[in-house]
Design an enzyme around this catalytic site. Sequence first.
Site, short mmCIF file in Angstrom:
data_model
loop_
_atom_site.label_atom_id
_atom_site.label_comp_id
_atom_site.label_asym_id
_atom_site.label_seq_id
_atom_site.Cartn_x
_atom_site.Cartn_y
_atom_site.Cartn_z
N ASP A 167 0.13 -1.67 -0.05
CA ASP A 167 -0.06 -0.01 0.12
C ASP A 167 1.29 1.43 0.13
OD1 ASP A 167 -2.02 1.37 -0.11
OD2 ASP A 167 -2.69 1.49 2.72
N LYS A 218 2.30 3.76 -5.70
CA LYS A 218 2.15 2.56 -6.51
C LYS A 218 3.16 2.10 -8.35
CE LYS A 218 -1.08 3.11 -4.34
NZ LYS A 218 -0.77 2.46 -2.59
N ASP A 244 -3.59 -3.15 -2.78
CA ASP A 244 -4.81 -1.93 -2.44
C ASP A 244 -4.44 -1.24 -3.39
OD1 ASP A 244 -6.71 -0.48 -1.10
OD2 ASP A 244 -5.50 0.95 -0.22
N GLU A 259 -11.61 4.20 -0.28
CA GLU A 259 -11.45 4.59 0.72
C GLU A 259 -12.40 6.17 0.80
OE1 GLU A 259 -8.74 4.40 -0.04
OE2 GLU A 259 -6.82 5.32 -0.03
N1 SAM Z 1 -1.16 1.56 4.90
C1 SAM Z 1 -1.91 3.05 5.22
C2 SAM Z 1 -3.74 2.79 5.48
O1 SAM Z 1 -4.15 1.65 4.70
O2 SAM Z 1 -3.99 2.99 6.80
C3 SAM Z 1 -1.59 3.36 3.80
C4 SAM Z 1 -0.77 4.07 3.52
S1 SAM Z 1 -0.35 5.29 2.59
C5 SAM Z 1 -1.67 4.87 0.82
C6 SAM Z 1 1.11 5.17 1.58
C7 SAM Z 1 2.10 5.45 2.38
O3 SAM Z 1 3.31 4.75 1.94
C8 SAM Z 1 2.76 6.92 2.75
O4 SAM Z 1 2.82 7.09 3.76
C9 SAM Z 1 4.06 6.96 1.90
O5 SAM Z 1 4.82 7.72 2.58
C10 SAM Z 1 4.77 5.89 1.75
N2 SAM Z 1 5.82 5.57 0.97
C11 SAM Z 1 4.89 5.39 0.06
N3 SAM Z 1 6.72 5.02 -1.30
C12 SAM Z 1 6.61 4.20 -0.20
C13 SAM Z 1 8.48 3.57 -0.29
N4 SAM Z 1 8.64 2.88 -1.28
N5 SAM Z 1 9.39 3.24 0.48
C14 SAM Z 1 8.45 3.77 2.25
N6 SAM Z 1 7.81 3.83 2.19
C15 SAM Z 1 6.08 4.24 1.08
MG MG Z 2 -4.28 2.17 0.07
#
Ligand code: SAM
Ligand code: MG
Length: 214
Positions: free
Chosen positions: A141, A144, A169, A199
């Site tokens: 998640d 993408k 997701d 969501e």
């Molecule tokens: N899983 C969480 C939830 O459902 O409550 C939501 C996650 S949110 C959609 C995506 C998160 O992934 C963000 O906080 C972003 O900073 C982090 N993120 C994106 N790419 C990443 C990466 N390559 N490594 C670590 N974190 C990453």
């Molecule tokens: Mg998501």
Amino acid sequence: TRSTRPQRLLAAVQKNATRGDPRSVVRAIDQFCRHKEWAMNVGDEKGCILDSVVSEANPTYVLELGTYCGYSTVRIASLLSPNSKLITVEFNPEYAKIARQVIAWAGLQDKINLVEGASGDLIPKMQEMFGVKTFDLVFLDHWKDRYLPDTKLMEKCGLLRKGSILLADNVICPGTPDYLEYIRNSPQYESQYFKSHLEYTKVEDGLEKSVFLG
Ligand code: SAM
Ligand code: MG
């Protein structure tokens, strides 16, 4: 200076959820996001699908890519059996700081290891950092365009065993076309789509559950 959305989300948890009660934390976040400010948590509707996949798999080692404020982290960890562990990865320090407080409010800190850093750097270090051999369940998640390269990296690092489950997701919205194309056509996976909604909206989105066949 003005507060950030994650700070306001945390404040809503501290105001409306009971310490040590994970489901009340989940409820407080859903209330906040439905009625006050949208946020990118998996949310209540897809969250029920997530719950059933976790319960059915009854995993010992879970990896979550993308913690944000810890909503799905709390959802997953609250369903794990006593000796199970959830490792969750987040590269934004501001989000990680909020997530730690949300997790602590839920009373789940002993089940969860929140690691700060980029998934691509941390996946190759999972075995030495945590002594895990393979993950029983991985929740994807994060951003993408990282689903596909990180899946291939987990394969390469030997983090998947026969029967490991990948749950992804947002495969429709914002969408992960390269990942879906790969996972649905690879003979190494058996894949299934769970239709739902983005969501806190009525826009179509869903989760893709893929079992690694080895
Ligand atoms: N899983 C969480 C939830 O459902 O409550 C939501 C996650 S949110 C959609 C995506 C998160 O992934 C963000 O906080 C972003 O900073 C982090 N993120 C994106 N790419 C990443 C990466 N390559 N490594 C670590 N974190 C990453
Ligand atoms: Mg998501």
